[in-house]
Design a protein around this motif. Structure first.
Motif, PDB file in Angstrom:
ATOM      1  N   UNK A  55      29.491 -27.297   2.090  1.00  0.00           N
ATOM      2  CA  UNK A  55      29.954 -27.319   0.712  1.00  0.00           C
ATOM      3  C   UNK A  55      31.193 -28.161   0.455  1.00  0.00           C
ATOM      4  N   UNK A  56      31.847 -28.615   1.501  1.00  0.00           N
ATOM      5  CA  UNK A  56      33.034 -29.466   1.334  1.00  0.00           C
ATOM      6  C   UNK A  56      32.664 -30.905   1.683  1.00  0.00           C
ATOM      7  N   UNK A  57      33.085 -31.844   0.862  1.00  0.00           N
ATOM      8  CA  UNK A  57      32.821 -33.254   1.117  1.00  0.00           C
ATOM      9  C   UNK A  57      33.906 -33.774   2.053  1.00  0.00           C
ATOM     10  N   UNK A  89      40.222 -31.965   6.187  1.00  0.00           N
ATOM     11  CA  UNK A  89      39.226 -32.165   7.232  1.00  0.00           C
ATOM     12  C   UNK A  89      38.681 -33.579   7.145  1.00  0.00           C
ATOM     13  N   UNK A  90      38.432 -34.163   8.302  1.00  0.00           N
ATOM     14  CA  UNK A  90      37.811 -35.476   8.381  1.00  0.00           C
ATOM     15  C   UNK A  90      37.042 -35.531   9.691  1.00  0.00           C
ATOM     16  N   UNK A  91      36.058 -36.403   9.758  1.00  0.00           N
ATOM     17  CA  UNK A  91      35.260 -36.536  10.962  1.00  0.00           C
ATOM     18  C   UNK A  91      35.488 -37.874  11.621  1.00  0.00           C
ATOM     19  N   UNK A  92      35.466 -37.865  12.953  1.00  0.00           N
ATOM     20  CA  UNK A  92      35.513 -39.124  13.690  1.00  0.00           C
ATOM     21  C   UNK A  92      34.209 -39.251  14.469  1.00  0.00           C
ATOM     22  N   UNK A  93      33.556 -40.379  14.296  1.00  0.00           N
ATOM     23  CA  UNK A  93      32.307 -40.671  14.985  1.00  0.00           C
ATOM     24  C   UNK A  93      32.637 -41.240  16.353  1.00  0.00           C
ATOM     25  N   UNK A  94      32.143 -40.569  17.416  1.00  0.00           N
ATOM     26  CA  UNK A  94      32.377 -41.006  18.793  1.00  0.00           C
ATOM     27  C   UNK A  94      31.050 -40.990  19.549  1.00  0.00           C
ATOM     28  N   UNK A  95      31.032 -41.628  20.712  1.00  0.00           N
ATOM     29  CA  UNK A  95      29.794 -41.680  21.498  1.00  0.00           C
ATOM     30  C   UNK A  95      29.446 -40.322  22.090  1.00  0.00           C
ATOM     31  N   UNK A  96      30.440 -39.636  22.672  1.00  0.00           N
ATOM     32  CA  UNK A  96      30.194 -38.334  23.308  1.00  0.00           C
ATOM     33  C   UNK A  96      31.527 -37.654  23.580  1.00  0.00           C
TER      34      UNK A  96
END
Length: 150
Positions: A55-57, A89-96
């Protein structure tokens, strides 16, 4: 915020290509599989877009791109590390994601000054078991305007 009085740091490491990075485990809220992000017009090229997190962008940053290491072509093996930075909140895209580990604070070594602006993201370098792990400064990876873009 980091507790600079603690004798040791608990960190979580992750990979981008052949390089290993880490952040303070206290900033991590969850680790989730890759979810395609909805692009945001006129966003910086390192911003993948936004995703709906219960529910949160939330904005998602391609950390490889942010660090000047190329662009990630996301596959199912990639993960998003959800971090809390500047009370958002924020997301970081990583390989693994690799592991969690503890290091004494006095084992942190400053990044060498080579006159490259991207080094501002580096809090320290950790030498551990014949490998070098780059400890990232998340406040600089997520500037205030990126958090507000979502």
């Amino acid at each position: 915020m980091t507790d600079n009085t603690a004798p040791a740091l608990e960190l979580i490491s992750f990979c981008i290509g052949e390089q290993e990075f880490c952040i303070d485990v206290k900033t991590v809220r969850e680790i989730r599989g890759w979810t395609p992000a909805t692009p945001i017009p006129h966003a910086p090229n390192y911003m993948r877009g936004v995703i709906n997190l219960r529910g949160a962008i939330m904005p998602v940053i391609d950390l490889r791109n942010r660090l000047g290491l190329g662009v990630t072509i996301p596959e199912t093996r990639h993960v998003i590390v959800v971090v809390e930075c500047r009370d958002r909140l924020a997301g970081i895209l990583v390989d693994a994601v690799s592991e969690t580990f503890t290091v004494p604070r006095d084992s942190l070594q400053p990044a060498p000054d080579v006159g490259v602006e991207e080094l501002r993201y580096i809090q320290a370098i950790i030498s551990m078991e014949n490998r070098l792990i780059t400890y990232l400064r998340m406040d600089d990876v997520f500037p205030a305007q990126v958090s507000e873009a979502a």
